[in-house]
Design a protein around this motif. Structure first.
Motif, PDB file in Angstrom:
ATOM      1  N   THR A 298       0.820  -1.203   0.000  1.00 38.69           N
ATOM      2  CA  THR A 298       0.000   0.000   0.000  1.00 38.69           C
ATOM      3  C   THR A 298       0.857   1.256   0.000  1.00 38.69           C
ATOM      4  O   THR A 298       0.329   2.366   0.030  1.00 38.69           O
ATOM      5  CB  THR A 298      -0.930   0.014   1.225  1.00 38.69           C
ATOM      6  N   LEU A 314      -7.144  -7.775   2.227  1.00 34.86           N
ATOM      7  CA  LEU A 314      -7.009  -6.389   2.653  1.00 34.86           C
ATOM      8  C   LEU A 314      -8.175  -5.547   2.149  1.00 34.86           C
ATOM      9  O   LEU A 314      -8.778  -4.772   2.904  1.00 34.86           O
ATOM     10  CB  LEU A 314      -5.686  -5.805   2.144  1.00 34.86           C
ATOM     11  N   ALA A 315      -8.504  -5.691   0.854  1.00 35.53           N
ATOM     12  CA  ALA A 315      -9.598  -4.908   0.282  1.00 35.53           C
ATOM     13  C   ALA A 315     -10.926  -5.243   0.953  1.00 35.53           C
ATOM     14  O   ALA A 315     -11.752  -4.356   1.199  1.00 35.53           O
ATOM     15  CB  ALA A 315      -9.685  -5.161  -1.222  1.00 35.53           C
ATOM     16  N   ARG A 318     -11.047  -3.565   4.389  1.00 38.66           N
ATOM     17  CA  ARG A 318     -11.268  -2.121   4.296  1.00 38.66           C
ATOM     18  C   ARG A 318     -12.678  -1.795   3.812  1.00 38.66           C
ATOM     19  O   ARG A 318     -13.261  -0.783   4.218  1.00 38.66           O
ATOM     20  CB  ARG A 318     -10.229  -1.500   3.367  1.00 38.66           C
ATOM     21  N   THR A 325      -9.471   0.841  -1.164  1.00 31.81           N
ATOM     22  CA  THR A 325      -8.102   0.346  -1.067  1.00 31.81           C
ATOM     23  C   THR A 325      -7.276   0.886  -2.221  1.00 31.81           C
ATOM     24  O   THR A 325      -7.690   0.814  -3.380  1.00 31.81           O
ATOM     25  CB  THR A 325      -8.079  -1.190  -1.100  1.00 31.81           C
ATOM     26  N   LEU A 327      -3.395   0.503  -3.800  1.00 34.15           N
ATOM     27  CA  LEU A 327      -2.186  -0.304  -3.672  1.00 34.15           C
ATOM     28  C   LEU A 327      -1.300  -0.154  -4.896  1.00 34.15           C
ATOM     29  O   LEU A 327      -1.723   0.359  -5.939  1.00 34.15           O
ATOM     30  CB  LEU A 327      -2.537  -1.777  -3.431  1.00 34.15           C
ATOM     31  N   ARG A 342      -6.897   1.205  -7.532  1.00 31.23           N
ATOM     32  CA  ARG A 342      -7.853   1.672  -6.522  1.00 31.23           C
ATOM     33  C   ARG A 342      -9.053   0.732  -6.566  1.00 31.23           C
ATOM     34  O   ARG A 342      -9.670   0.542  -7.619  1.00 31.23           O
ATOM     35  CB  ARG A 342      -8.294   3.109  -6.786  1.00 31.23           C
TER      36      ARG A 342
END
Length: 480
Positions: A298, A314-315, A318, A325, A327, A342
């Motif tokens: 990120t 992770l996405a 979030r 997100t 990255l 994005r």
């Protein structure tokens, strides 16, 4: 103003070693933590920050030290630990304290320091003025000057990367309605993620090319400091004055024979439990470089080996907090390629907005012939809605210099099957279009691929504009 010092070590800097390094100024200094423990600060007894240290980062992706610190940087082999410290030059001893901290880590943990001339292991005696310095108004560790209008970050590094420091400064600036303004000398270049982040008004890259002269490293506008921010200098007729340093041939070496292939594409997926994100980007890397991305993160430096599963997790986490997100993915060192993505959860589904850049040298062929096959694969398997490909003369290493570069020229545009259906296939492939699009994928739900040029014809922009107008008229007609 701050100075950055980085310790690159084979062994992990444990908390005891970090604290021992921070006490290079003696036992009277204070230790504070910020950002839920992600940043440790060495402060004067009255609370003025001297040195801010990020949590050590384990780099598992080859080539990142060279990419971000230059080809001559000495460092242990991958994997290695990257521990970055920022010293405030508001107080005279802070820079030497940062150098002693990094030097001590490198000595104890078998490593090196960047820049090498900053490293030492001496105890740094503090003057009475420093000991008495009180804490200023709260600012993020990366911000050097904070005004009502701008958050200034002053850096002298070969490449300005979108580090977690800089990302935090950008986030703070946006939340408080300020402009992020990065001030650098003219020899500095930006990485593409930093260039992307500065693309939105009112953020700026401020280049100091003389003791009192400044210009915008992206637009070339001459700048001056007024009312708490760098703003463009105006001519008597109200137009923005351009800086000669931005366009002067003596300051602007061209990228001889070097090119960048740029892909901007968007995908849309149903929000299902088994959705795996990052596969569209991985497919693009495979088609154009022959291998998957080497790593992702990120922020820069890129520290994690490539994993679609981990970035999906992770996405998803979030998205549960209604947070998009952002990255970065990087290719192998031998073939420069970098992408930003994005990921956002919208009423339509899960959207990925991806920008991928690939660099090519004078003897390397740009794989334009691979684009239709890539577009078809993305459309059939990865929920492609649109793909714009452009080509430009620019540096193979994908960094952005502070001088005029030629704009990219369109090569192709692909419209995914769902947008084609929304516009209507007869309208989207109107035979009067030049050139006539190529159908990709199933006959019942094709994508359309429009060839616009070979990356050398400026008229390709006119063709793209006309195509967009034609497609937009179809959207309006179907909506009515």
């Amino acid at each position: 103003m701050t100075k950055d010092v980085i310790a690159l070590t084979e062994k992990m800097p444990d908390p005891v070693t970090v604290l021992a390094g921070l006490y290079a100024g003696g036992p009277d200094l204070r230790i504070n933590t910020l950002a839920d423990g992600a940043v440790t600060q060495l402060c004067t007894p009255a609370g003025h920050p001297l040195v801010s240290v990020e949590v050590p980062l384990l780099l598992q992706v080859p080539g990142e030290v060279t990419r971000l610190l230059g080809p001559h940087t000495q460092a242990p082999g991958t994997p290695l630990w990257w521990t970055e410290a920022r010293a405030s030059t508001a107080l005279a001893e802070a820079e030497s304290l940062a150098g002693s901290f990094a030097g001590r880590l490198a000595t104890v943990l078998d490593g090196t320091v960047w820049p090498p001339e900053a490293a030492h292991t001496d105890v740094v005696p503090l003057g009475a003025e420093t000991i008495a310095a009180t804490a200023p108004d709260a600012t993020p560790p990366a911000v050097d000057v904070l005004t009502d209008r701008a958050a200034l970050v002053i850096q002298d590094r070969p490449f300005i990367a979108m580090t977690s420091w800089l990302s935090d400064a950008l986030s703070t600036a946006i939340k408080t309605g300020r402009a992020l303004q990065i001030v650098t000398p003219p020899h500095t270049r930006l990485t593409l993620p930093t260039r992307t982040a500065l693309g939105g008004h009112p953020h700026r890259w401020v280049v100091q090319h003389s003791p009192t002269g400044y210009y915008d490293g992206l637009s070339g506008a001459e700048l001056h400091w007024t009312d708490g921010a760098f703003t463009p200098v105006k001519n008597t007729d109200g137009t923005t004055r351009g800086a000669d340093a931005f366009t002067s041939p003596s300051n602007n070496p061209t990228a001889q024979g070097e090119q960048q292939l740029l892909l901007c594409f968007r995908t849309l997926h149903p929000a299902t439990e088994n959705l795996l994100l990052g596969t569209a980007l991985e497919t693009a890397f495979q088609h154009l470089t022959g291998m998957a991305p080497a790593g992702w993160s990120t922020a820069e430096p890129i520290n994690l080996p490539w994993s679609t599963r981990q970035l999906t997790e992770l996405a998803r986490a979030r998205a549960q907090r209604s947070t998009p997100t952002w990255l970065i993915a990087i290719g192998a060192p031998e073939h420069p390629a970098i992408a930003t993505t994005r990921i956002a959860h919208t009423p339509a589904g899960i959207e990925e907005h991806i920008t991928l850049a690939l660099g090519y040298g004078p003897e390397e062929a740009v794989p334009l012939t691979a684009l239709p096959d890539l577009a078809e694969t993305l459309a059939v398997r990865h929920g492609l809605t649109s793909l714009l490909t452009t080509l430009r003369t620019a540096r193979r290493d994908l960094t952005v210099p502070p001088h005029l570069e030629l704009p990219p020229l369109p090569v192709s545009f692909t419209l995914g099957p769902d947008p084609v259906g929304d516009i209507g296939l007869p309208h989207a492939e109107d035979p009067s279009l030049t050139p006539v699009p190529i159908r990709l994928g199933p006959v019942t739900a094709p994508a359309l691929h429009y060839r616009l040029g070979d990356g050398t014809d400026p008229e390709a922009w006119t063709r793209l504009q006309q195509l967009n107008q034609h497609l937009a008229s179809g959207v309006r007609r179907s909506a009515s």
